[in-house]
Scaffold this active site. Structure first.
Site, PDB file in Angstrom:
ATOM      1  N   ASP A 112      40.552  35.226  43.056  1.00 33.13           N
ATOM      2  CA  ASP A 112      39.806  35.863  42.086  1.00 33.13           C
ATOM      3  C   ASP A 112      38.281  36.223  42.496  1.00 33.13           C
ATOM      4  OD1 ASP A 112      38.644  36.250  39.401  1.00 33.13           O
ATOM      5  OD2 ASP A 112      37.474  34.237  39.503  1.00 33.13           O
TER       6      ASP A 112
ATOM      7  N   GLU B 186      40.348  30.005  42.164  1.00 29.57           N
ATOM      8  CA  GLU B 186      39.557  30.486  40.679  1.00 29.57           C
ATOM      9  C   GLU B 186      38.506  29.608  40.416  1.00 29.57           C
ATOM     10  OE1 GLU B 186      39.459  31.939  38.066  1.00 29.57           O
ATOM     11  OE2 GLU B 186      41.030  33.571  38.194  1.00 29.57           O
TER      12      GLU B 186
HETATM   13  C1  BG6 Z   1      36.086  38.312  35.344  1.00 30.40           C
HETATM   14  C2  BG6 Z   1      34.762  37.658  34.784  1.00 30.40           C
HETATM   15  O1  BG6 Z   1      36.115  38.402  36.408  1.00 30.40           O
HETATM   16  O2  BG6 Z   1      35.899  39.776  35.023  1.00 30.40           O
HETATM   17  C3  BG6 Z   1      34.697  37.824  33.364  1.00 30.40           C
HETATM   18  O3  BG6 Z   1      34.822  36.327  35.279  1.00 30.40           O
HETATM   19  C4  BG6 Z   1      34.241  39.117  33.053  1.00 30.40           C
HETATM   20  O4  BG6 Z   1      33.245  37.250  33.002  1.00 30.40           O
HETATM   21  C5  BG6 Z   1      35.743  40.006  33.519  1.00 30.40           C
HETATM   22  O5  BG6 Z   1      33.987  39.536  31.454  1.00 30.40           O
HETATM   23  C6  BG6 Z   1      35.683  41.513  33.224  1.00 30.40           C
HETATM   24  O6  BG6 Z   1      34.871  41.918  34.046  1.00 30.40           O
HETATM   25  P1  BG6 Z   1      34.173  43.510  34.117  1.00 30.40           P
HETATM   26  O7  BG6 Z   1      33.491  43.790  35.206  1.00 30.40           O
HETATM   27  O8  BG6 Z   1      35.399  44.418  33.894  1.00 30.40           O
HETATM   28  O9  BG6 Z   1      33.582  43.482  32.957  1.00 30.40           O
HETATM   29 MG    MG Z   2      36.094  34.152  38.149  1.00 36.56          MG
END
Ligand code: BG6
Ligand code: MG
Length: 221
Positions: free
Chosen positions: A9, A169
Site C-alpha cells: 500500500d 497495509e
Molecule cells: C488511500 C488513503 O491510500 O487513498 C485514503 O489511505 C485516501 O485516505 C485514498 O482517501 C484515495 O486517495 P486520493 O489521493 O485519490 O484522494
Molecule cells: Mg494506507
C-alpha cells in the site's frame, strides 16, 4: 529460487501521507461544522476519496447535493496536493528503503496496490518508482478496499496467485481486502487497530531480513 509477490500500500506504509489526507479532510469537516477526530480518520484510511467524504458527511448527519460533494472533493484534493509540493525522498517512512532494496536484491517482484489517484506523482517525487514492477492505483479499480480488487489485479500483473502474495497495509480496510483475497496480510502500525492482520509491525524498522526470508520460502499449497 523461491519467489513471492510483494504488494505495498502507499499512504501510511511507504510515505507518511496519511497525516496530509487527515489535515485536508479536517479542513473540509471544520468548514461544515463536523467534528472529525483522529479516531474517525482510521475509518478513512485505505478508503477511496468519494467514500471518505460520505463517511465524514454521515458523521455529521449531513445531507448534501451531488454538486456540493463534487466541489468538496476537488477542494480536498487541492488542499492535499498543496502538502505534496515539496515532497522528496525524505518522506519515505523509516525502514522502507532497506526492505525494498533487500527484496530487489533477492529478485522478488514488487507491486503497488493503492486506492490513491495521486500514487504515481508521489512515487516520482520520492524517487522510488523504479522499485515497482507493477503499479495498481485508484485510477485502475472500480471497487474500493475492503474489496480485494486492487490487490488481485496487482498479483495478476506480477503473474502470481493470491496465495503467493504478501500485502503490507496500514489500514483496517486494506488488511481486510488482503485477507478476503487470501493473501498474507502484514499490518504496519498499531496492533490493536490492525488485529485482523496475520502479522503486525509498528513500522518497517521492526521487520528484519530473516522474517522476509521466512515468508519468501514459506510453502504455498
Ligand atoms: C488511500 C488513503 O491510500 O487513498 C485514503 O489511505 C485516501 O485516505 C485514498 O482517501 C484515495 O486517495 P486520493 O489521493 O485519490 O484522494
Ligand atoms: Mg494506507
Amino acid at each position: 529460487m523461491a519467489k513471492k509477490a510483494f504488494i505495498f500500500d502507499l499512504d501510511g506504509v511507504i510515505v507518511d501521507t496519511a497525516k496530509y489526507h487527515y489535515l485536508a479532510w479536517k479542513k473540509i469537516a471544520d468548514t461544515l461544522g463536523i467534528n472529525f477526530t483522529h479516531e474517525h480518520n482510521e475509518l478513512l484510511k485505505g478508503v477511496s476519496r468519494v467514500r471518505s467524504l460520505d463517511i465524514i458527511l454521515d458523521l455529521g448527519k449531513f445531507d448534501a447535493s451531488q454538486e456540493d460533494k463534487d466541489k468538496w472533493l476537488v477542494q480536498k484534493n487541492e488542499e492535499y496536493l498543496s502538502y505534496l509540493v515539496d515532497m522528496d525522498e525524505s518522506e519515505i517512512l523509516p525502514g522502507v528503503f532497506p526492505i525494498l532494496k533487500y527484496l530487489k536484491e533477492k529478485q522478488q517482484p514488487i507491486a503497488l496496490g493503492s486506492a490513491s489517484k495521486n500514487a504515481r506523482p508521489i512515487l516520482e517525487k520520492t524517487g522510488i518508482m523504479s522499485y515497482f514492477d507493477a503499479i495498481v492505483d485508484g485510477n485502475d479499480v472500480s471497487n474500493a478496499k475492503p474489496d480485494p480488487e486492487v490487490f488481485l489485479i496487482a498479483a495478476q500483473k506480477l503473474g502470481f496467485t493470491p496465495e503467493e502474495s504478501i500485502v503490507f497495509e496500514d489500514s483496517i480496510a486494506g488488511v481486510q481486502a488482503a485477507n478476503i483475497a487470501k493473501m498474507l496480510s502484514i499490518g504496519i502500525g498499531d496492533d490493536t487497530t490492525l488485529h485482523e492482520a496475520k502479522y503486525v509491525f509498528q513500522d518497517f524498522t521492526h521487520i528484519d531480513t530473516h522474517f522476509i526470508d521466512t515468508i519468501i520460502n514459506k510453502r504455498v499449497n
